[in-house]
Scaffold this motif. Structure first.
Motif, short mmCIF file in Angstrom:
data_model
loop_
_atom_site.label_atom_id
_atom_site.label_comp_id
_atom_site.label_asym_id
_atom_site.label_seq_id
_atom_site.Cartn_x
_atom_site.Cartn_y
_atom_site.Cartn_z
N PRO A 27 -22.17 26.32 -116.55
CA PRO A 27 -22.53 25.11 -116.17
C PRO A 27 -22.05 24.19 -115.16
O PRO A 27 -22.67 23.28 -114.72
N MET A 28 -20.80 24.46 -115.27
CA MET A 28 -20.22 23.26 -114.22
C MET A 28 -20.08 23.67 -112.99
O MET A 28 -19.83 22.87 -111.90
N LEU A 32 -28.21 24.56 -110.56
CA LEU A 32 -29.59 24.61 -111.26
C LEU A 32 -30.16 23.53 -111.60
O LEU A 32 -29.63 22.49 -111.72
N VAL A 33 -31.49 23.50 -111.61
CA VAL A 33 -32.36 22.27 -111.73
C VAL A 33 -33.45 22.78 -112.97
O VAL A 33 -33.98 23.68 -112.61
N ILE A 48 -29.88 18.01 -113.62
CA ILE A 48 -29.40 19.04 -112.77
C ILE A 48 -28.04 19.24 -112.96
O ILE A 48 -27.35 18.34 -114.05
N THR A 49 -27.52 20.21 -112.62
CA THR A 49 -25.86 20.71 -113.09
C THR A 49 -25.02 19.70 -112.26
O THR A 49 -25.33 18.96 -111.28
N PRO A 50 -23.95 19.57 -112.64
CA PRO A 50 -22.77 18.74 -112.24
C PRO A 50 -22.40 19.50 -110.75
O PRO A 50 -22.30 18.44 -109.75
N ALA A 51 -22.78 20.70 -110.48
CA ALA A 51 -22.56 21.03 -109.00
C ALA A 51 -23.47 20.37 -108.26
O ALA A 51 -23.43 20.29 -106.99
N MET A 52 -24.80 20.38 -108.67
CA MET A 52 -25.80 19.69 -107.69
C MET A 52 -25.58 18.19 -107.37
O MET A 52 -25.71 17.61 -106.50
N LYS A 53 -25.14 17.54 -108.63
CA LYS A 53 -24.66 16.06 -108.35
C LYS A 53 -23.48 16.07 -107.41
O LYS A 53 -23.44 14.88 -106.87
N LYS A 58 -29.13 13.19 -106.92
CA LYS A 58 -29.49 12.12 -108.35
C LYS A 58 -29.93 12.96 -109.23
O LYS A 58 -30.87 13.81 -109.07
N ASN A 59 -29.58 12.59 -110.35
CA ASN A 59 -29.99 13.25 -111.60
C ASN A 59 -31.46 13.34 -111.91
O ASN A 59 -31.81 14.41 -112.10
#
Length: 421
Positions: A27-28, A32-33, A48-53, A58-59
């Motif tokens: 998950p880190m 993924l969305v 959204i996953t931390p990698a996307m952030k 934005k979440n």
């Protein structure tokens, strides 16, 4: 008074993390969305996953706002699975803390009063928080963050602002460290219960930090915010008088039940009325199931986002308290026809049954056919029995099959999203 210690534990990117674990992904690090691909690109991403952030996304963004060059997995929402996983994690919490000392704030966040457990486990609050977080990860694969505070507010702020920058994802605050480290923190909207509206009202007066609020004239703040200024001032100083015991003993003076939905597209006046009737019909069944009655219903209708038109809002009052669809549906229909503009596209609908009370006895108006109401009530009970035994779609009304009806689709949703496991 004994100094209390609270934990506030949040599950990181919960929905997205559940979907990553289900796919065998970290998950880190996975991109993924969680969003429904069957809806338009304007649909909001639930998580959204931390990698996307980390990419600056934005979440709660909309799908079309994600840069086209970013490669990611789209996971359709599965609300029942998230509820089941949350229940599994709550079971982990109960291994350490009694339910009387846990307040479930949301599906992915809880407060705990651990004051009397530190001596029992012979652990510091930080080590107890870490042990619980580790157990959650070992049990479900979901990572958590933790805030520790000497009151509920400080625990929440330690979680929201401090923990995310800590290597162990744990933040810790008391009133003194709060003032030392966060009094000059910006923006104000990072602080719990300070929204953009509050921040904008303070901005013209040069109030941009919690220190500015603490040093401001209290009479001025009360003139600006009324009674809400008391909470603002307390939080500026890091104070919070509410305890876990207060939360557990709280009872609302009045109760209501309601239903709301955002429509997939703008609806005409006629189709909007159809949805209102469907929603009121289901609310009547909720009242019957809970043995509740009401004599007041409030309707709120929001128009198309393309229109700069105020929402329609109104309340209708009946002569008697009731749960009967034969009385409530016609009443809310008349209210709709009175307050809603026929020429405006309808996008949002909310219905609230106000001041609901237990039905202790039947009281009929002399102009109302009591036998007809009793037949209606028996029919509603029969419908509930059939739905409980065979599912929500086992018995439907003709209007549920009309063009624009939403009940059949929403029967397979939780919170307006797909419930699939």
């Amino acid at each position: 008074m004994k100094q209390r210690t609270y934990l506030c534990i949040d599950l990181k990117s919960f929905y997205a993390s559940v979907e990553c674990v289900a796919r065998g992904l970290d998950p880190m690090t996975a991109k993924l969305v969680v969003a429904d691909p069957e809806r338009t690109e304007k649909t909001i991403c639930l998580a959204i996953t931390p990698a996307m952030k980390a990419l600056g996304i934005k979440n709660r963004c909309r799908v079309f706002e994600i840069p086209k060059h970013v490669k990611y997995i789209t996971a359709p929402p599965r609300m029942q699975k998230y509820i089941n996983t949350s229940a599994d994690i709550y079971a982990v919490y109960l291994k350490y803390i009694a339910k009387e000392d846990i307040h479930v704030y949301s599906i992915d966040e809880v407060f705990m009063d651990v004051t009397d457990y530190l001596e029992l486990y012979r652990l510091s609050a930080r080590k107890l928080g870490q042990r619980i977080m580790d157990d959650v990860y070992q049990t479900t694969g979901i990572r958590a963050t933790c805030g520790i505070g000497t009151n509920l507010y400080l625990a929440k702020i330690a979680l929201d602002i401090t923990a995310k920058h800590a290597s162990d994802f744990i933040g810790e605050l008391d009133e003194e460290s709060y003032r030392q480290s966060l009094w000059n923190h910006k923006p104000l909207t990072d602080f719990w219960r300070i929204g953009s509206g509050t921040a904008k009202r303070l901005e013209p007066y040069g109030i941009r930090t919690m220190k500015d609020i603490a040093e401001a004239d209290e009479d001025f703040l009360y003139r600006l915010f009324g009674i809400d200024a008391e909470l603002l001032i307390d939080h500026a100083w890091g104070r919070e008088p509410v305890t876990m015991a207060d939360i557990k003993s709280y009872k609302s003076r009045s109760n209501c039940i309601g239903s709301g939905q955002v429509l997939a597209c703008d609806y005409s006046f006629e189709k909007g009325l159809l949805v209102v009737k469907e929603m009121m019909d289901l609310l009547c069944l909720d009242l019957v199931e809970q043995n509740l009655v009401t004599k007041s219903v409030t309707l709120h209708v929001g128009y198309s986002n393309r229109l700069n038109v105020p929402s329609a809002h109104g309340t209708t009052t009946l002569d008697i308290e009731t749960s009967s669809d034969t009385l409530l549906i016609p009443a809310v229909t008349k209210l709709y026809e009175r307050i809603v503009s026929p020429g405006c596209g309808i996008h949002r609908i909310n219905i609230t049954c106000n001041n609901v009370t237990p039905e202790t006895y039947h009281q009929y108006h002399f102009l109302i056919d009591g036998e007809e109401l009793e037949r209606s009530r028996k029919m509603q009970r029969a419908v509930l029995d059939i739905k409980h035994k065979f599912g929500k779609d086992a018995i439907l009304k003709g209007m549920n099959y009309e063009e624009g009806a939403t009940t059949r689709e929403r029967n397979h949703q939780i919170g307006g999203h797909k419930s699939g496991e």
